[in-house]
Enzyme design. Structure first.
Site: not given
Ligand SMILES: *Cc1c(COP(=O)(O)O)cnc(C)c1O
Length: 409
Positions: A57, A110, A182
């Protein structure tokens, strides 16, 4: 062609070599492919043991290989890997925000990110202001004394508008906050947020980084050692580390990441051009089709290509979109991007279904908007499939228009 890192001469990154070598040591007798260590726990030779790993973990050798690779791609120490992208974002928010704090978030993020802030962190006294992060003065105007974090996604999801990371970093730092980007759509191979002044790069590795739709994952990359330590602590407390098997699968995907992104970007550019010229398409979104200022920014900020995601709006709205989606035979309708297959998403009813309609409209997600993640099939085959489905949608809406007008019959 080798993509090298252009911003900092001290950090020339050869992505092809970093990614191909991911998790490989090459020492005498070592396996060529790094091992998958599923063990939950690790032996100690005594209570004073200095062993690197104790319990999976907290850390695990296979996850650590993935973390070293993800860090190296951005000239940073090892990343912190999570079970999903949203687990990574949750840890980020828990690490940086307390009750009474404020976050400025791009309105194009997102849908799950926006939901996490609106429906979860809001209940713990963390307030979010959503802004159009492509307009830097809007970001500056939203900053408050208690703003701790600015979170943006670029290119925008799904309309692909570009946020100027360098300019937003300046505004963010002037207000004493941190900037997280992101970087899921382009990855460090096509965009380097940390080099542009961001404090953190955040990933869903589920998408392009793993690339084959077989392992969920998330990661945070930062050059700030104290911040990385804090995020590791949150991960230990909340227990959302990446699973070793998923980390191992992700490491296999990374080997072809630069190759896939270059090929998929080249095909996406062709697809975008085709879409822009089709009469059933009222708007095609791809950085090279944008207005000149956005195009210039994309060329400056992206490392030689603009990624595999293309979005477009279909003439005739929701009804036309339904016909289009039902008429595809090669492209797959899923809620996903970044795999080797060409994927299609109807954003309003899928990724953005939980986003309030008003916020959805502001983010440019109309009912006729379709998002494509262009895959590794031949561009000709992809375009033929799109053409047939667009023609079907066009015919159906022409038919319906005629049905309403007596003189058509
Ligand atoms: C899919 C996605 C997420 C979330 O990721 P998961 O792995 O599905 O939890 C966050 N930001 C973007 C731009 C995404 O495409």
């Amino acid at each position: 062609m080798t993509t090298t890192f252009p911003f900092d001469a001290a950090f020339p990154t050869d992505f092809d070599t970093i990614c191909t070598s991911a998790g490989r040591s090459g020492a005498d007798g070592d396996p060529l492919v790094g091992p998958l260590v599923q063990s939950t726990t690790f032996c100690r030779d005594g209570i004073a043991s200095a062993a690197t790993h104790a319990y999976s973990r907290v850390s695990n050798p296979t996850v650590a290989q993935l973390e070293a690779t993800l860090g190296a791609i951005e000239g940073a120490p090892p990343a912190i890997a999570f079970g999903t992208g949203l687990a990574a974002e949750t840890a980020l928010f828990l690490a940086l925000l307390r009750q009474g704090d404020h976050i400025v978030c791009g309105q194009h993020v997102y849908g799950g990110t926006s939901r996490l802030l609106r429906e979860l962190f809001a209940h713990f006294g963390v307030e979010t202001t959503f802004v159009n992060s492509t307009k830097v003065p809007d970001v500056a105007a939203a900053m408050r004394a208690n703003t701790k974090l600015v979170f943006v996604e670029t290119p925008a999801n799904p309309t692909l508008e570009i946020t100027d990371i360098e300019a937003v970093a300046r505004v963010t730092h002037a207000a004493g906050a941190l900037l997280a980007v992101d970087n899921t759509f382009l990855t460090g191979v096509l965009q380097q947020p940390l080099a542009l002044g961001a404090d953190l790069s955040v990933y869903s590795t589920t998408k392009f980084i793993e690339g084959h739709s077989v392992a969920l994952g998330g990661a945070i990359v930062t050059r700030d050692a104290a911040l990385a330590e804090r995020i590791r602590f949150i991960r230990k407390c909340t227990g959302n580390i990446q699973a070793p098997f998923n980390a191992w699968l992700t490491l296999q995907g990374i080997r072809t990441l630069p190759l896939r992104l270059r090929q998929q970007s080249a095909s996406a550019a062709q697809v975008a051009e085709f879409l822009a010229d089709h009469p059933a398409v009222s708007r095609a979104c791809y950085p090279m089709l944008a207005e000149p200022a956005q195009r210039k920014l994309a060329d400056r900020q992206h490392l030689g290509a603009h990624g595999a995601v293309v979005a477009f709006e279909i003439v005739g709205g929701l009804e036309a979109a339904k016909v289009f989606l039902a008429s595809l035979s090669l492209c797959r309708l899923v809620e996903h991007v970044g795999s080797v297959e060409t994927l299609v998403t109807h954003s309003a009813s899928m990724t953005h279904a939980d986003v309030p309609p008003e916020q959805r409209r502001r983010a440019g997600v109309n009912d006729g908007l379709v998002r494509l993640s262009v895959g590794l099939e031949s561009p000709d085959a992809i375009i033929a499939d799109l053409r047939a489905a667009l023609d079907a949608a066009l015919q159906r809406s022409a038919g319906r228009a005629c049905g309403e007008v007596a003189s058509c019959r």
